[in-house]
Structure formats: C-alpha cells, structure tokens
Motif scaffolding. Structure first.
Motif, PDB file in Angstrom:
ATOM      1  N   GLN A 250       0.847  -1.206   0.000  1.00 28.53           N
ATOM      2  CA  GLN A 250       0.000   0.000   0.000  1.00 28.53           C
ATOM      3  C   GLN A 250       0.878   1.249   0.000  1.00 28.53           C
ATOM      4  O   GLN A 250       0.621   2.213  -0.734  1.00 28.53           O
ATOM      5  CB  GLN A 250      -0.926   0.009   1.226  1.00 28.53           C
ATOM      6  CG  GLN A 250      -2.009  -1.068   1.164  1.00 28.53           C
ATOM      7  CD  GLN A 250      -2.699  -1.258   2.503  1.00 28.53           C
ATOM      8  OE1 GLN A 250      -2.169  -0.907   3.562  1.00 28.53           O
ATOM      9  NE2 GLN A 250      -3.894  -1.838   2.466  1.00 28.53           N
ATOM     10  N   GLU A 251       1.912   1.228   0.828  1.00 24.72           N
ATOM     11  CA  GLU A 251       2.813   2.382   0.904  1.00 24.72           C
ATOM     12  C   GLU A 251       3.459   2.669  -0.452  1.00 24.72           C
ATOM     13  O   GLU A 251       3.486   3.822  -0.902  1.00 24.72           O
ATOM     14  CB  GLU A 251       3.894   2.131   1.958  1.00 24.72           C
ATOM     15  CG  GLU A 251       4.852   3.298   2.101  1.00 24.72           C
ATOM     16  CD  GLU A 251       6.082   2.937   2.922  1.00 24.72           C
ATOM     17  OE1 GLU A 251       6.793   1.974   2.575  1.00 24.72           O
ATOM     18  OE2 GLU A 251       6.333   3.626   3.935  1.00 24.72           O
ATOM     19  N   HIS A 252       3.985   1.610  -1.111  1.00 23.67           N
ATOM     20  CA  HIS A 252       4.640   1.788  -2.416  1.00 23.67           C
ATOM     21  C   HIS A 252       3.672   2.368  -3.433  1.00 23.67           C
ATOM     22  O   HIS A 252       4.008   3.277  -4.179  1.00 23.67           O
ATOM     23  CB  HIS A 252       5.188   0.447  -2.932  1.00 23.67           C
ATOM     24  CG  HIS A 252       6.374  -0.036  -2.152  1.00 23.67           C
ATOM     25  ND1 HIS A 252       7.345   0.817  -1.694  1.00 23.67           N
ATOM     26  CD2 HIS A 252       6.737  -1.283  -1.741  1.00 23.67           C
ATOM     27  CE1 HIS A 252       8.265   0.125  -1.026  1.00 23.67           C
ATOM     28  NE2 HIS A 252       7.915  -1.150  -1.030  1.00 23.67           N
ATOM     29  N   TYR A 253       2.455   1.817  -3.434  1.00 19.90           N
ATOM     30  CA  TYR A 253       1.454   2.301  -4.372  1.00 19.90           C
ATOM     31  C   TYR A 253       1.192   3.793  -4.148  1.00 19.90           C
ATOM     32  O   TYR A 253       1.222   4.598  -5.095  1.00 19.90           O
ATOM     33  CB  TYR A 253       0.145   1.513  -4.239  1.00 19.90           C
ATOM     34  CG  TYR A 253      -0.863   1.947  -5.270  1.00 19.90           C
ATOM     35  CD1 TYR A 253      -0.852   1.388  -6.540  1.00 19.90           C
ATOM     36  CD2 TYR A 253      -1.772   2.965  -4.990  1.00 19.90           C
ATOM     37  CE1 TYR A 253      -1.728   1.831  -7.514  1.00 19.90           C
ATOM     38  CE2 TYR A 253      -2.653   3.413  -5.947  1.00 19.90           C
ATOM     39  CZ  TYR A 253      -2.631   2.836  -7.210  1.00 19.90           C
ATOM     40  OH  TYR A 253      -3.498   3.278  -8.164  1.00 19.90           O
ATOM     41  N   SER A 256       4.003   5.970  -5.217  1.00 18.76           N
ATOM     42  CA  SER A 256       4.119   6.055  -6.676  1.00 18.76           C
ATOM     43  C   SER A 256       3.066   6.991  -7.267  1.00 18.76           C
ATOM     44  O   SER A 256       3.248   7.539  -8.344  1.00 18.76           O
ATOM     45  CB  SER A 256       4.004   4.659  -7.309  1.00 18.76           C
ATOM     46  OG  SER A 256       2.642   4.245  -7.299  1.00 18.76           O
ATOM     47  N   ARG A 257       1.959   7.169  -6.555  1.00 18.50           N
ATOM     48  CA  ARG A 257       0.905   8.060  -7.040  1.00 18.50           C
ATOM     49  C   ARG A 257       1.057   9.490  -6.533  1.00 18.50           C
ATOM     50  O   ARG A 257       0.202  10.340  -6.772  1.00 18.50           O
ATOM     51  CB  ARG A 257      -0.480   7.538  -6.617  1.00 18.50           C
ATOM     52  CG  ARG A 257      -0.832   6.214  -7.268  1.00 18.50           C
ATOM     53  CD  ARG A 257      -0.926   6.415  -8.760  1.00 18.50           C
ATOM     54  NE  ARG A 257      -0.652   5.172  -9.480  1.00 18.50           N
ATOM     55  CZ  ARG A 257      -1.202   4.846 -10.631  1.00 18.50           C
ATOM     56  NH1 ARG A 257      -2.066   5.652 -11.206  1.00 18.50           N
ATOM     57  NH2 ARG A 257      -0.886   3.727 -11.199  1.00 18.50           N
ATOM     58  N   GLY A 258       2.100   9.742  -5.746  1.00 16.42           N
ATOM     59  CA  GLY A 258       2.351  11.103  -5.281  1.00 16.42           C
ATOM     60  C   GLY A 258       1.582  11.503  -4.037  1.00 16.42           C
ATOM     61  O   GLY A 258       1.484  12.686  -3.713  1.00 16.42           O
ATOM     62  N   CYS A 259       1.021  10.511  -3.331  1.00 17.31           N
ATOM     63  CA  CYS A 259       0.361  10.805  -2.060  1.00 17.31           C
ATOM     64  C   CYS A 259       1.397  11.384  -1.099  1.00 17.31           C
ATOM     65  O   CYS A 259       2.537  10.930  -1.056  1.00 17.31           O
ATOM     66  CB  CYS A 259      -0.244   9.511  -1.493  1.00 17.31           C
ATOM     67  SG  CYS A 259      -1.147   9.754   0.042  1.00 17.31           S
ATOM     68  N   ASP A 260       1.013  12.419  -0.353  1.00 19.76           N
ATOM     69  CA  ASP A 260       1.995  13.153   0.437  1.00 19.76           C
ATOM     70  C   ASP A 260       2.387  12.485   1.750  1.00 19.76           C
ATOM     71  O   ASP A 260       3.549  12.435   2.103  1.00 19.76           O
ATOM     72  CB  ASP A 260       1.451  14.566   0.731  1.00 19.76           C
ATOM     73  CG  ASP A 260       1.128  15.307  -0.544  1.00 19.76           C
ATOM     74  OD1 ASP A 260       2.079  15.775  -1.196  1.00 19.76           O
ATOM     75  OD2 ASP A 260      -0.065  15.382  -0.918  1.00 19.76           O
ATOM     76  N   GLU A 261       1.370  12.022   2.468  1.00 14.07           N
ATOM     77  CA  GLU A 261       1.646  11.458   3.791  1.00 14.07           C
ATOM     78  C   GLU A 261       0.863  10.183   4.022  1.00 14.07           C
ATOM     79  O   GLU A 261      -0.141   9.934   3.349  1.00 14.07           O
ATOM     80  CB  GLU A 261       1.250  12.453   4.885  1.00 14.07           C
ATOM     81  CG  GLU A 261       2.244  13.563   5.122  1.00 14.07           C
ATOM     82  CD  GLU A 261       1.691  14.576   6.120  1.00 14.07           C
ATOM     83  OE1 GLU A 261       1.450  14.208   7.273  1.00 14.07           O
ATOM     84  OE2 GLU A 261       1.486  15.728   5.712  1.00 14.07           O
ATOM     85  N   ALA A 262       1.303   9.397   4.992  1.00 20.69           N
ATOM     86  CA  ALA A 262       0.598   8.174   5.343  1.00 20.69           C
ATOM     87  C   ALA A 262       0.584   7.987   6.849  1.00 20.69           C
ATOM     88  O   ALA A 262       1.455   8.482   7.571  1.00 20.69           O
ATOM     89  CB  ALA A 262       1.261   6.974   4.678  1.00 20.69           C
TER      90      ALA A 262
END
Ligand code: C2E
Ligand code: MG
Ligand code: MG
Ligand code: MG
Length: 286
Positions: A250-253, A256-262
């Motif tokens: 999930q993190e890699h995905y 790769s999509r440019g999500c800023d934070e998790a």
C-alpha cells in the motif's frame, strides 16, 4: 372499509412509537449513564491520549502525530472513541473533553519536540459541536500560547459535514482559525458526500483518504478512486494523507501516485505519550 383503513393507520401510527420498545429504552439509559460517567472521566484521570505518527512519504520521516482520545473507565473498562465520542457529542460533554484533548496534546507534543530537537506537527480531531461552542476559538489560541506551539504546527481534523453546514458562523470560524496559520484537514474523505465542490466554498489544506479505500488499493478495486482523489486534490492545491496504511505494498502504491503522507499500523498504532519519542526514533528514515 373506511374503518379498516383507519384502524390500519392507527396501528402503523402506534408502530412509530418504537422508542418505547424496552430494548431501546435500555440503550437510552446506557447512553445517559455513560454520559454521566464521562462527565467524571477528566477529573478522575480516566482519559488519556494515544499519539499516532504521520509519515512523509517522500522522506519517510515522521512529521507529527494525530491525537486520539482514549477512555479507560472504572465502570466500563476501555471504551473505544467510536462509542464515547458520539455520547460526548450528544450530551454536550465534547466541548469540555475536546478542550482537554487539545490542551493536553499541545503540551505533550511541545515536550516531544524538545526531546527530539526538531519541530513536530499535531493533528487534533474536532467535532461539529465544538465549532458551535463560543469558547472554541479562545481555547485554541490559549492551548497554543500555553504550550508554545506555533499555529502552523497545529492541524484541526474536521468532518465533511462541517463544511456543508450552511451557517456562516461555521465558515467564519474556520477562516479565523486558518488566518492564524492553523491548517484544516478533512477526515475520512470518501466516506460521506465527498463532494470536492465544497472545497471551493472553503479552502482546506489537507484531505485524509478514508481507510476503507486504502484497504482495497492493492486488490485494485479502489485504486482508481484513490488516484482520482490524489490528482484532484493536488490540482486544488490540497495535500493528501492516506489513513489506515498497513502494508508496504500500500505504501509503495501511494508513494508512486504522489500521495503526500501516510498514517497506519504499518508505522505504528496510537501510542501513549511516554512512548511517542521512542516510536519516532524506531520508524526512522528509510
Ligand atoms: P479518525 O480520526 O479517522 O482516526 C483514525 C482511526 O483509525 C483511529 O481509531 C486509529 O486508531 C485507527 N487506525 C489508524 N491506523 C489504522 C490502521 O492501519 N488500520 C486500522 N484498521 N485502523 C487504524 P480510534 O482511535 O479508535 O478513533 C476512532 C475515531 O474517533 C477517530 O477516527 C475520530 O473520528 C474519533 N476521535 C478520536 N479521538 C477524538 C477526539 O479527541 N475528538 C473527537 N472529536 N473525535 C475523536
Ligand atoms: Mg482523525
Ligand atoms: Mg479518519
Ligand atoms: Mg473519524
């Protein structure tokens, strides 16, 4: 025939009084006793805060924490916030409880950053009712002042419902908070109406993608929705946080999509204040 119809109407009318059902009475009773137990929770030191780290996906660094209320009741044991927050909302207790969470969390995070030697951010959940309380703005200002945190370090997590509220006072209050330099994040984005149109009514700083979408991204079924939220959010100048990240896939995905934070169990669940600094150090930088 008319008599029969009348009788049926009465009968169905009577059915509307289902709140007299003994089971429902019990529920009302439970909520009332829970509300009165909650009333003593602060002074009885039954409340605490769990701190869940929020990770910058580009650097892998912990940027800050979300404060999550915890209630360990003498009568009820550990009550999850999904149960006691609604009770606190309905009884009006949320104003006092939310004020306590805010002050306490600001103080705690100020001490974490002293130990770590770098500034941290703090996200606090705010219920609709708190926005209707006349004391809220002053409480936020007071909590910042007492702790020494800068307004730019504080983020208020609101629900979509708050932005859809028609009262001008609500948007006015949000604007005043934002003018101070505080950021506004929309929590659980995608779970409710999820109309990006309200972002034109009020400019928010962040969207937190609901964890129900994150759960399914690797299986792909929700990937297009997550992609769209990230693209549209960025086009509107809003930064994107993914909630409930539990796996590296999930993190890699998301990266790769440019999500800023998790944020999620992959990094850490909410931890007590005494473990917060150690948790930041353990996550480290990848
Ligand atoms: P939320 O603000 O969306 O907080 C995220 C919730 O997801 C937290 O549940 C957190 O423990 C959980 N979570 C985090 N990472 C993961 C993950 O990887 N997987 C799964 N399955 N869950 C994860 P929690 O602490 O039970 O809080 C539930 C809700 O209660 C919060 O949802 C928030 O809406 C509300 N809440 C908590 N504290 C407060 C508060 O101080 N004030 C207000 N108004 N609401 C609060
Ligand atoms: Mg939240
Ligand atoms: Mg959420
Ligand atoms: Mg929530």
């Amino acid at each position: 025939h008319a008599d029969t119809a009348m009788y049926q109407a009465k009968a169905s009318g009577r059915n509307n009084f289902q709140w007299f059902h003994p089971k429902m009475l019990d529920e009302t009773n439970d909520r009332m006793t829970m509300a009165s137990a909650l009333r003593h929770a602060i002074s009885a030191r039954e409340l605490s805060i769990a701190y869940q780290p929020q990770v910058d996906l580009r650097t892998g660094r912990v940027e800050g924490f979300e404060a999550l209320a915890r209630w360990r009741s003498r009568e009820y044991g550990s009550v999850p916030p999904d149960q006691f927050i609604p009770v606190a909302e309905d009884s009006g207790m949320i104003v006092q409880l939310g004020g306590w969470v805010l002050r306490r969390a600001c103080r705690d995070v100020a001490s974490f950053q002293r130990v770590l030697g770098r500034p941290l951010k703090l996200a606090v959940n705010v219920s609709p009712r708190q926005f209707r309380s006349s004391s809220w703005f002053a409480e936020v200002v007071g909590a910042l002042k007492d702790s020494g945190l800068q307004p730019s370090q504080l983020e208020l997590e609101i629900t979509e419902g708050i932005l859809m509220d028609d009262r001008w006072e609500v948007l006015d209050l949000l604007s005043s908070l934002r003018d101070l330099g505080i950021s506004i994040a929309v929590d659980d984005f995608g779970r409710g109406y999820s109309s990006l149109a309200y972002l034109t009514r009020f400019p928010v700083d962040k969207l937190k993608i609901d964890r129900s979408f994150i759960r399914e991204i690797v299986a792909e079924s929700h990937a297009p929705i997550v992609d769209a939220i990230i693209v549209m959010g960025h086009a509107l100048g809003v930064s994107i946080v993914a909630e409930g990240v539990e796996s590296r896939d999930q993190e890699h995905y998301l990266r790769s999509r440019g999500c800023d934070e998790a944020q999620g169990y992959l990094y850490s669940a909410g931890v007590p204040a005494e473990d917060a600094v150690r948790t930041v150090q353990a996550i480290g930088v990848f």
